[in-house]
Design a protein around this motif. Structure first.
Motif, mmCIF file in Angstrom:
data_model
loop_
_atom_site.group_PDB
_atom_site.id
_atom_site.type_symbol
_atom_site.label_atom_id
_atom_site.label_comp_id
_atom_site.label_asym_id
_atom_site.label_seq_id
_atom_site.Cartn_x
_atom_site.Cartn_y
_atom_site.Cartn_z
ATOM 1 N N MET A 128 48.209 43.059 17.082
ATOM 2 C CA MET A 128 47.497 42.707 16.191
ATOM 3 C C MET A 128 47.948 41.882 15.053
ATOM 4 S SD MET A 128 44.481 44.207 15.985
ATOM 5 C CE MET A 128 43.608 45.446 16.666
ATOM 6 N N GLY A 129 49.365 41.771 14.768
ATOM 7 C CA GLY A 129 49.697 40.571 13.980
ATOM 8 C C GLY A 129 49.774 39.160 14.595
ATOM 9 N N THR A 130 49.773 39.195 16.067
ATOM 10 C CA THR A 130 49.543 37.800 16.320
ATOM 11 C C THR A 130 47.995 37.301 16.280
ATOM 12 O OG1 THR A 130 51.175 38.430 18.210
ATOM 13 C CG2 THR A 130 49.946 36.489 18.648
ATOM 14 N N LEU A 131 47.172 38.288 16.716
ATOM 15 C CA LEU A 131 45.807 37.896 16.632
ATOM 16 C C LEU A 131 45.239 37.559 15.355
ATOM 17 C CD1 LEU A 131 44.124 40.716 18.892
ATOM 18 C CD2 LEU A 131 44.091 38.346 19.377
ATOM 19 N N MET A 132 45.815 38.310 14.314
ATOM 20 C CA MET A 132 45.579 37.989 12.750
ATOM 21 C C MET A 132 46.170 36.605 12.463
ATOM 22 S SD MET A 132 43.491 40.405 11.755
ATOM 23 C CE MET A 132 43.384 40.052 10.069
ATOM 24 N N PHE A 133 47.258 36.291 12.824
ATOM 25 C CA PHE A 133 48.048 35.026 12.632
ATOM 26 C C PHE A 133 46.844 33.901 13.265
ATOM 27 C CE2 PHE A 133 50.793 31.742 14.466
ATOM 28 C CZ PHE A 133 50.804 31.005 13.395
ATOM 29 N N VAL A 134 46.349 34.332 14.266
ATOM 30 C CA VAL A 134 45.555 33.186 15.085
ATOM 31 C C VAL A 134 44.312 33.222 14.453
ATOM 32 C CG1 VAL A 134 44.292 32.952 17.344
ATOM 33 C CG2 VAL A 134 46.709 33.427 17.233
ATOM 34 N N VAL A 135 43.729 34.333 14.134
ATOM 35 C CA VAL A 135 42.399 34.417 13.432
ATOM 36 C C VAL A 135 42.281 33.699 12.023
ATOM 37 C CG1 VAL A 135 40.396 35.712 12.753
ATOM 38 C CG2 VAL A 135 41.559 35.998 15.006
ATOM 39 N N GLU A 136 43.010 34.486 11.229
ATOM 40 C CA GLU A 136 43.274 34.072 9.857
ATOM 41 C C GLU A 136 44.015 32.665 9.645
ATOM 42 O OE1 GLU A 136 41.822 35.687 6.896
ATOM 43 O OE2 GLU A 136 40.468 36.874 8.254
ATOM 44 N N GLY A 137 44.995 32.656 10.198
ATOM 45 C CA GLY A 137 46.274 31.478 9.945
ATOM 46 C C GLY A 137 46.540 31.560 8.498
ATOM 47 N N PRO A 138 47.551 30.381 8.232
ATOM 48 C CA PRO A 138 48.364 30.298 7.214
ATOM 49 C C PRO A 138 47.574 30.370 5.793
ATOM 50 C CG PRO A 138 49.040 28.834 8.796
ATOM 51 C CD PRO A 138 47.979 29.299 9.239
ATOM 52 N N GLU A 139 46.326 29.789 6.120
ATOM 53 C CA GLU A 139 45.407 29.350 4.738
ATOM 54 C C GLU A 139 45.084 30.703 3.993
ATOM 55 O OE1 GLU A 139 44.756 28.557 7.564
ATOM 56 O OE2 GLU A 139 42.775 28.527 8.188
ATOM 57 N N HIS A 140 45.174 31.599 4.545
ATOM 58 C CA HIS A 140 44.713 33.084 4.237
ATOM 59 C C HIS A 140 46.050 34.118 3.989
ATOM 60 C CE1 HIS A 140 40.565 32.184 5.840
ATOM 61 N NE2 HIS A 140 40.524 31.872 4.416
ATOM 62 N N GLY A 141 47.159 33.331 4.182
ATOM 63 C CA GLY A 141 48.432 34.318 3.755
ATOM 64 C C GLY A 141 49.143 34.755 5.166
ATOM 65 N N PHE A 142 48.404 34.600 6.366
ATOM 66 C CA PHE A 142 49.195 34.941 7.647
ATOM 67 C C PHE A 142 49.926 33.638 7.968
ATOM 68 C CE2 PHE A 142 45.696 37.695 6.970
ATOM 69 C CZ PHE A 142 46.202 38.930 7.377
ATOM 70 N N THR A 143 51.236 33.494 7.322
ATOM 71 C CA THR A 143 51.718 32.239 7.577
ATOM 72 C C THR A 143 52.564 32.351 8.910
ATOM 73 O OG1 THR A 143 53.618 33.280 6.174
ATOM 74 C CG2 THR A 143 52.074 31.645 5.109
ATOM 75 N N SER A 144 52.937 33.333 9.451
ATOM 76 C CA SER A 144 53.508 33.470 10.854
ATOM 77 C C SER A 144 53.492 34.849 11.474
ATOM 78 C CB SER A 144 55.109 33.283 10.835
ATOM 79 O OG SER A 144 55.626 34.103 9.929
ATOM 80 N N ILE A 145 53.832 34.739 12.724
ATOM 81 C CA ILE A 145 53.652 36.183 13.521
ATOM 82 C C ILE A 145 54.250 37.282 12.635
ATOM 83 C CG2 ILE A 145 53.955 37.523 15.544
ATOM 84 C CD1 ILE A 145 53.316 35.200 17.271
ATOM 85 N N PRO A 146 55.509 37.073 12.375
ATOM 86 C CA PRO A 146 56.276 38.062 11.708
ATOM 87 C C PRO A 146 55.703 38.740 10.346
ATOM 88 C CG PRO A 146 57.814 36.480 12.204
ATOM 89 C CD PRO A 146 56.433 35.898 12.629
ATOM 90 N N VAL A 147 54.916 37.771 9.578
ATOM 91 C CA VAL A 147 54.116 37.980 8.569
ATOM 92 C C VAL A 147 52.966 38.926 9.024
ATOM 93 C CG1 VAL A 147 52.805 37.128 6.575
ATOM 94 C CG2 VAL A 147 54.906 36.311 7.021
ATOM 95 N N GLY A 148 52.392 38.349 10.014
ATOM 96 C CA GLY A 148 51.306 39.012 10.457
ATOM 97 C C GLY A 148 51.596 40.379 11.135
ATOM 98 N N MET A 149 52.662 40.747 11.581
ATOM 99 C CA MET A 149 53.175 41.903 12.010
ATOM 100 C C MET A 149 53.549 42.999 10.514
ATOM 101 S SD MET A 149 55.811 41.078 15.228
ATOM 102 C CE MET A 149 56.535 42.630 15.451
ATOM 103 N N TYR A 150 54.015 42.266 9.646
ATOM 104 C CA TYR A 150 54.282 42.999 8.506
ATOM 105 C C TYR A 150 52.996 43.441 7.920
ATOM 106 C CZ TYR A 150 54.501 43.203 3.458
ATOM 107 O OH TYR A 150 54.657 43.709 2.230
#
Lengths: 269, 269, 269, 269
Positions: free
Chosen positions: B162-184
């Motif tokens: 899910m963290g990876t998918l959100m990183f791909v879908v939302e991207g850094p412009e919405h705060g998902f700056t990397s997979i670790p952040v997506g996992m957090y």
């Protein structure tokens, strides 16, 4: 209006005939009314418009609850036992703040006065008298008390250590201004409330936060397990309809599917 | 002051007479006092006012805990077993940081020093000695360890994907700056904490978030089920009152409904 | 290097001797290594510094997993069954995205390419092979599937109706821009996640929100109840130690406290 | 097209042959379609583009559901019983808002009209007809109703007292503008939702908030315990495999350990 003291005591303390049921109902309505007035009075727009009405109603409620308190004190045979009981204290606390607020009204302690007067919302606890079933919950909780203590101690240990670590790792620049604030944040996080007013900003802080969240997620199972198993233990036998009685000896805990009485062995169907 | 070594060991390790109970009580108060000082010392306003007092108190606490540690090492018959035990390590870690902080005081590693000194809050773990009931929780958790591992692995799998998918879908412009952040973020969401520091802004992201939330809501049932069924299995037999004793042999674990003693077979009613 | 096909199949599919265990271990390390590289590669600062290294490692991992895939296809006696099995598809999906990303590299679909390459994190599902205990969870969930469907349907009904009501009551000016957004908010609230990115501002909206929160609080009990009772049903009989066998007839499900065999009635102690 | 009334009633009310199953399927699709149109119509961008199409579709759906309603009224033998039943009311409410919105269309009450038309999403409740298993949940909840009432009363007591205390302690300057807002915050916190739109800023407020959070964390165990034990009580006997049948009378709900048939008393092993 010329009731004997014994009759009056019956009306106040029992609820098995019309007069005593009416007394209970009136009291219930007074409690609800008084709480609703306290709530509405706290809304600024309503206070401006209806402040005087609320004030008058509050005085009336307080007068009636004072009357009720002295009635109970006078009518009960064990005055001290009532006064020192849970509901005796609640009944007193429900009227005291209003009187106190009059005495301190001339001082500068306006906020204290406001606080005192608002404490009358504890009148809601007076409702407990009408909830026979509440005992079930209270007993379940009491029986689990020892385990709940251990549970709370474990939670506070995690909160203290995590709060300190976050204070060290994140520091005041990210909102973790002291260990107490760190502990507040740890409670917010561990209980899965997650206000978001303080959030970790560093990678290490986010890692620690992830740990505490997963812990909270796993730990929530513990109180559930405690209460569930306590409740299961405490279950009364099934209700009347789902049982049948032995026609021979009268034993009444037979399962509907039993063909022979478990007690005397005679045929039951 | 001239106690035999054997008497002293009794006072330190047991708690069955006045002297040993007093020793336990003093230790309890020292632990609480030391933790409270550590917490207060972290509040900036209090540190400015009472910093010197806190420093002095901390030295006193550390001196007394050091004394206790060496007492235990000296008095126990199995020195190495104590030193390497859980409480031996906790006792050592409770004093070590303060001494270490003196040695590194002259370096530039001020934040490390601060961190080290704060680690003394782990003294709270010393309290575990006084919690006999804690074993119940510990054993329940240990018995469920295998299932909890599987559970955590499942959670981490969902979090990674899910963290990876959100990183791909939302991207850094919405705060998902990397997979670790997506996992957090996925952990924050799956555990239903929901800080709100990072939130999905696109429709697809909100759909994925809804999915992970419903999963988290359903998955929380799993650890609860594990611990509850583990606790139910581990329950001791019912309390004394709900049992009756055999009038013949005295066996006291009979169900109220038993008609023959389970032990000696004589009639019980 | 000259292993028979049968020996090779043993190494790949079994794990009962040194060679096959080593194969499993190497594969485990490759999976973990490959996931860690994918995660680190997503961190902008690390990509700038070590991007080339990550790219090379990723190629190496993909080459090795491709080798593994073709080995499994070649070695298995039922090729089609493996290819169409859950792990067959996971094994393929774990390598496919990287190859696909090469083919589309020259197009403008850069974000799609990035998405495809990141899908290699599903390699974590390959770990499922090493989790025998996972079956327990899977079966519990499968057995509860019908009830979970009903539960999800109820949740979605509440979400649809509440999301619509909030859209009507709060409207776009408070962030509830459409029914889908209202439903997203209702899921965030019902599951007790509570991001706080969208919150009710009107009194009526806050009342409705309170209702949905209390519902969510009560409803969370339902999946827990389902899974707990499912797990309790599924429990294996107690372990060996807590039982004893009848010395006469061999019946082996006696409680340790039984004094007479439940089956043949002979004395057991 | 010339079906007898009896045949038509069979098609509408039963689902055991091709025609009646087709009727159910078409109705299901209409319900889903109508809800999806209502949802899409609420998205501003889509309404601009496809508003006319949505309007036309909505009219068509309403026409068909109106037809269905009158069919059911005409075909059923107990017209009043249907009209006043749960599904009768839902069926009516699913079409009424659209017609009402036409009548009030010329007034200034545009927001009321919009609200009314959106109420057609309750068509989702029509799906309940196709969920036989839903009874299980409904009965569990009904049986726990008394305990859930006590539970809700306890929660509201905590919410009232805590909401008042926070209003007093934090005051309007930190967002706690009235007791109702304080109670809203207390519900948000106690249910562990934690939006974060209102958060305590003073030390005393954070302490009180910590208390309420820990209470919420512990209290969540109560509804879970209630539903779990209710569900456990309600469980059907185990599946076929774990039972044996009587070889004499064929009674098939014997426990594997039973040595005599519970129904006819003949030896079973």
């Amino acid at each position: 209006m010329f009731l004997s003291k014994k009759r009056l005591a019956h009306i106040v303390f029992e609820s098995d005939d019309r007069a005593s049921k009416t007394f209970d109902l009136v009291l219930l309505l007074l409690i609800f009314g008084s709480i609703i007035v306290a709530i509405l009075d706290s809304v600024a727009e309503l206070k401006i418009k209806y402040g005087d009405l609320f004030f008058f109603l509050e005085l009336a409620f307080t007068f009636l609850f004072t009357l009720e308190y002295f009635l109970r004190v006078w009518l009960t045979s064990k005055t001290w036992k009532y006064v020192s009981s849970f509901y005796g204290i609640v009944d007193l606390l429900a009227i005291l703040p209003v009187y106190l607020s009059f005495f301190i009204a001339n001082t500068h302690l306006l906020s204290v006065v406001r606080a005192l007067r608002l404490l009358r919302v504890i009148r809601i606890l007076k409702l407990g008298r009408y909830l026979a079933e509440a005992d079930f919950l209270r007993e379940s909780l009491k029986a689990s008390a020892a385990k709940i203590q251990i549970f709370l101690f474990s939670v506070l240990t995690i909160v203290l250590i995590m709060g300190t670590l976050m204070f060290v790792v994140e520091g005041p620049e990210h909102g973790f201004t002291s260990i107490p604030v760190g502990m507040y944040w740890a409670i917010v996080t561990l209980t899965t409330v997650g206000f978001g007013d303080i959030t970790p900003a560093t990678a290490l802080g986010q890692l620690l936060a992830s740990l505490i969240m997963l812990m909270g997620y796993a730990i929530i199972a513990v109180p559930t397990g405690i209460v569930t198993s306590e409740m299961a233990k405490r279950r009364k036998p099934e209700s009347f309809e789902s049982h049948k009685s032995c026609t021979h000896c009268g034993f009444d805990a037979l399962d509907p599917g039993d063909h022979f009485c478990r007690k005397c062995g005679s045929r039951t169907d």
